[in-house]
Motif scaffolding. Structure first.
Motif, PDB file in Angstrom:
ATOM      1  N   LEU A   1       0.819  -1.204   0.000  1.00 35.83           N
ATOM      2  CA  LEU A   1       0.000   0.000   0.000  1.00 35.83           C
ATOM      3  C   LEU A   1       0.858   1.260   0.000  1.00 35.83           C
TER       4      LEU A   1
ATOM      5  N   THR B   1       1.488   3.822  -3.185  1.00 31.22           N
ATOM      6  CA  THR B   1       0.995   5.189  -3.003  1.00 31.22           C
ATOM      7  C   THR B   1       2.097   6.207  -3.255  1.00 31.22           C
TER       8      THR B   1
ATOM      9  N   GLY C   1      -7.906   9.471  -0.544  1.00 29.81           N
ATOM     10  CA  GLY C   1      -8.224   8.237   0.165  1.00 29.81           C
ATOM     11  C   GLY C   1      -7.016   7.349   0.349  1.00 29.81           C
ATOM     12  N   LEU C   2      -6.164   7.254  -0.673  1.00 30.01           N
ATOM     13  CA  LEU C   2      -4.943   6.457  -0.549  1.00 30.01           C
ATOM     14  C   LEU C   2      -4.025   7.022   0.542  1.00 30.01           C
TER      15      LEU C   2
ATOM     16  N   LEU D   1      -4.857   8.802   3.153  1.00 27.10           N
ATOM     17  CA  LEU D   1      -5.452   8.551   4.468  1.00 27.10           C
ATOM     18  C   LEU D   1      -5.301   7.082   4.869  1.00 27.10           C
ATOM     19  N   CYS D   2      -5.482   6.173   3.906  1.00 27.64           N
ATOM     20  CA  CYS D   2      -5.308   4.741   4.203  1.00 27.64           C
ATOM     21  C   CYS D   2      -3.869   4.438   4.603  1.00 27.64           C
ATOM     22  N   CYS D   3      -2.915   5.041   3.913  1.00 27.45           N
ATOM     23  CA  CYS D   3      -1.505   4.842   4.268  1.00 27.45           C
ATOM     24  C   CYS D   3      -1.207   5.372   5.662  1.00 27.45           C
TER      25      CYS D   3
ATOM     26  N   ALA E   1      -3.277   5.708   8.145  1.00 26.19           N
ATOM     27  CA  ALA E   1      -3.882   4.812   9.126  1.00 26.19           C
ATOM     28  C   ALA E   1      -3.088   3.518   9.262  1.00 26.19           C
ATOM     29  N   ALA E   2      -2.627   2.960   8.143  1.00 20.83           N
ATOM     30  CA  ALA E   2      -1.890   1.698   8.184  1.00 20.83           C
ATOM     31  C   ALA E   2      -0.554   1.851   8.899  1.00 20.83           C
TER      32      ALA E   2
END
Length: 559
Positions: free
Chosen positions: A47, A51, A202-203, A205-207, A209-210
């Protein structure tokens, strides 16, 4: 660290075992993880790594749409990828030392947080200024994301497979470019163009969070920053930015028609010179110029730059020809799918086959594949379509993924042999050669293609005199094609002449792109021949020459 005092720890490190001890300051400890944890780290690596390059890939794939939506000129639109490269290259000056002293996790969280905030803002505010800020944040984040993806991937595989994990992690950002082309048509078809902004946000934010949820193990943090590091950074960063501006905009505004290009290039060279003066006199420089100017290091840098330049045939040559012929993103999607498969295969082969004794052969095979791909694309016509480039671009993508890991690791091992304090110089050197090669390739090839197009236009025009019966017949057929929509004979003639001129320009452009393919083929063939001859000479010096020398000395002593 060779030749340096014992490191001053920021925080006292834990009592690691020999297997858990970090490879370098700033790297996480290599702890034993459960299978579930390894799977999570692998997914985070993919991810974050993707990104890092996907945001810029989406911009490049949809640059014409961005230009139309924001009402930009060609020159203004070209600043978007340029700003990304500016900040990506300059971030590598400090990211390694930052991770040594503060930990890469903090840098990644800060970078991803700023990137996500700007990307979310861009969903609601569609201005050119915000676009530039997002591209700048994307470039900064990509520098950390590439390293972060590698460090996460290293946690997945056993310690003896650290080089293979490193190759996979470093290759993820390269795979993001063809992936962006594959995803773009679907994203645009689902909803209007701003959905790409939302996807990028969105990518990010996902990164974020991960990375915060699955944290890397604690590493060794040491004091490494000095005040003069920031002086060097403040000199080198604008120097790189000015150089990128010249290379990106040179073709658009033309090299000899725009005075500010000369001033920017002169300013870049002056700032580089001042930075060199500062670094040369330092005891612990940020960039070790003496090692950087060593013939072996310069040879490595030139080889890495040439390899990256030759791979530009894929991003500029084949795709540029198809886009000139009117191919849109959805029509190029299958081609980039093939390119993506080739990069995955090349990365897999590189990770599985990598060994110190195989580095040279893997690089030679990569050069040979690029050469074959360039020769296959030669003699293209205006009737070519994306499927005609499947095989050649598959070879190119395999080659691009196959050489990047071995050449990176071989250079890093060479830097570590001189001391851990040389790694920052190597990181900057490698990132600059790859990013600069990616910018330099389209700049020089675009200039060459433009000049060849003008020459072919003149040559075709000379072969098409107005008195020629064939030309008159072609003009008449062109005019008849407009007879149904235009009743005025004068307008029919004008439209027919314009249509014929457009066809001539297209054919001249195709011939010019064929010259680009031929140039790349000749370059790779010459480079391959040089590499083979050089290796043969080194083998002769190492194996044959000592035997002859010892025999000659033995006979001389005993006579």
């Amino acid at each position: 660290m060779s030749g340096s005092a014992a490191p001053r720890f920021v925080v006292a490190p834990p009592q690691w075992s020999a297997e858990e001890y970090p490879t370098l300051p700033g790297s996480p400890a290599k702890l034993k993880h459960s299978v579930r944890r390894r799977v999570a780290y692998c997914l985070v690596a993919i991810l974050v790594g993707l990104t890092g390059g996907l945001g810029n890939g989406l911009v490049v794939a949809n640059l014409q749409a961005i230009q139309g939506q924001l009402g930009l000129t060609t020159v203004e639109a070209a600043w978007l990828p340029a700003v990304y490269y500016m900040f990506n290259m300059t971030a590598n000056l400090l990211v390694f030392k930052f991770r040594q002293q503060f930990g890469l996790r903090l840098f990644a969280e800060l970078g991803l947080g700023i990137y996500a905030a700007l990307a979310v803002l861009h969903v609601f505010v569609h201005t050119f200024e915000i676009s530039l800020l997002v591209r700048a944040a994307s470039g900064l984040t990509a520098a950390a994301a590439t390293s972060l993806g590698s460090l996460y991937m290293i946690q997945v595989l056993p310690r003896q497979k650290v080089f293979s994990a490193f190759i996979v992690g470093m290759s993820l950002s390269s795979m993001a470019v063809p992936l962006a082309w594959v995803l773009s048509p679907w994203l645009v078809d689902v909803s209007p163009w701003p959905s790409l902004y939302a996807f990028e946000a969105g990518l990010a934010l996902c990164c974020l969070a991960a990375v915060m949820l699955f944290k890397l193990p604690v590493g060794m943090q040491v004091h490494v920053f000095e005040r003069l590091d920031f002086v060097t950074f403040l000199l080198v960063a604008p120097a790189i930015a000015l150089l990128c501006a010249v290379l990106v905009q040179g073709v658009n505004v033309w090299w000899f028609d725009t005075p500010w290009l000369a001033w920017a290039l002169a300013g870049s060279l002056l700032l580089f010179a001042l930075a060199a003066v500062v670094e040369w006199s330092r005891q612990t420089p940020l960039i070790r110029l003496r090692w950087l100017l060593h013939p072996s290091t310069l040879g490595f840098a030139l080889g890495a730059l040439v390899m990256r330049f030759m791979v530009s045939e894929q991003s500029y040559g084949a795709v540029g020809l198809l886009r000139m012929l009117g191919m849109q993103s959805d029509q190029l999607q299958p081609l980039y799918g093939v390119i993506l498969v080739g990069m995955v295969l090349g990365t897999t082969l590189s990770a599985l086959l990598f060994a110190r004794e195989r580095v040279l052969w893997m690089i030679l095979i990569s050069i040979a594949l690029i050469s074959v791909g360039g020769w296959i694309d030669w003699n293209s016509t205006s009737l070519v379509r994306p499927h005609d480039f499947f095989f050649s671009q598959f070879l190119m993508s395999v080659a691009a993924a196959l050489f990047i890991g071995p050449i990176l690791i071989s250079g890093m091992v060479q830097a570590i042999s001189k001391g851990y304090d040389h790694i920052i110089t190597f990181v900057v050197l490698f990132s600059v050669t790859q990013s600069l090669g990616g910018v330099l390739g389209p700049a020089l090839l675009g200039t060459y293609q433009a000049q060849r197009t003008e020459l072919y236009l003149q040559a075709i025009a000379a072969e098409m005199p107005a008195s020629s019966a064939q030309v008159a017949q072609r003009l008449q057929s062109q005019q008849q094609a407009y007879a149904r929509v235009l009743t005025d004979p004068a307008l029919q003639k004008q439209a027919g002449n314009a249509q014929l001129a457009q066809i001539v320009k297209r054919e001249a452009g195709v011939r010019a792109y064929n010259d680009v393919f031929l140039l790349i083929g000749l370059m790779t063939f010459s480079f391959l021949g040089y590499a083979v001859l050089r290796q043969a000479w080194l083998y002769y010096q190492a194996k044959v020459h000592p035997i002859i020398t010892r025999t000659f000395v033995y006979k001389k002593i005993h006579t």
